[in-house]
Design an enzyme around this catalytic site. Structure first.
Site: not given
Ligand code: PGA
Length: 255
Positions: A96, A169, A175, A216, A237-238
């Site tokens: 990651h 990603e 984020g 995101s 993530g979030g």
């Molecule tokens: P995010 O994180 O959805 O909060 O942007 C995704 C990730 O880091 O895998």
């Protein structure tokens, strides 16, 4: 293999142990009517067993956030692929961007980890790649993706029904609250697919690889991604940290 999209919820180090179990219990209750999508949850290492116990009897899978490439030995602080299998994991995130940034992980390490994970049964590596803002701005993205894939995966033997997930990603989108445009993700996924075809041949890529997007993803933008060509799922993530938000997201995707 490809019909069901996979959604992997990466909880990073964002929840306490108590909050982790609490959220898992809420998801277990709320997600009873969810079907047509594969869901995996990646909690912190020390919650894996308890989260696995809560999820028992559901279709929700367990995913680890990291792994080391050796099986056993004097490697203080590390966790091996076979231990993750023992703990009930079916997936593990590798490389990651936050590990690349804060733990100095590089693609040589990512390669070793992916190889070690493929060496145990029933554990699928989720290998993260993606360009940073500078690389995108200066139009080097295609080469960066090609290079990261080469470093991470070249020389790996993929046999039988072994599965590898490549998570695209773009680092600058993670984020940030703003995902990239779906068309841009579609283009990047095409580059990834062409590179993998070159490395492994189309048959293996079609049968053994999935390509997912992360950065995101939320209830507002998920729909734009889910029907894209070459997109087999999402790393979230979030938007996976709140049961109602995560449920809404899954509903948007499965509609
Ligand atoms: P995010 O994180 O959805 O909060 O942007 C995704 C990730 O880091 O895998």
């Amino acid at each position: 293999m490809k019909e069901e999209k996979i959604i992997i919820a990466n909880w990073k180090m964002k929840l306490s142990l108590a909050e982790t179990i609490n959220l898992t219990k809420k998801i277990k209750t709320k997600f009873k009517d969810v079907s047509g999508v594969e869901i995996a949850i990646a909690p912190n290492f020390i919650s894996l067993l308890e989260v696995g116990a809560v999820l028992k009897g559901t279709n929700i899978k367990l995913c680890a956030q990291d792994v080391f490439w050796e099986d056993l030995g004097a490697y203080t602080g590390e966790v091996s692929p076979s231990m993750l299998v023992e703990a009930g994991c079916q997936y593990v995130i590798i490389g990651h961007s936050e590990r690349r940034k804060f733990m100095m992980e590089n693609y040589e390490m990512i390669h070793r980890e992916a190889k070690a994970v493929l060496g145990v049964e029933n554990l699928t590596p989720v290998v993260c790649i993606g360009e940073n803002w500078d690389e995108r701005k200066t139009d080097r993205r295609d080469f960066v993706l090609y290079d990261q894939l080469q470093q991470a995966l070249s020389g790996l033997d993929i046999m039988g029904n072994q599965e590898i997930i490549v998570a695209y990603e773009p680092i600058w989108a993670i984020g940030s609250g703003t995902a990239i445009e779906p068309t841009e993700a579609e283009y990047a996924h095409k580059i990834i697919k062409l590179t993998l075809n070159d490395m492994f041949g189309m048959k293996i890529v079609n049968n053994n690889f999935k390509i997912i997007y992360g950065g995101s993803i939320n209830t507002k933008n998920a729909k734009g991604f889910i029907d894209l060509d070459n997109l087999d799922g999402m790393l979230v993530g979030g938007a996976s940290l709140d049961v109602d938000e995560f449920y809404k997201l899954i509903k948007v995707i499965t509609k």
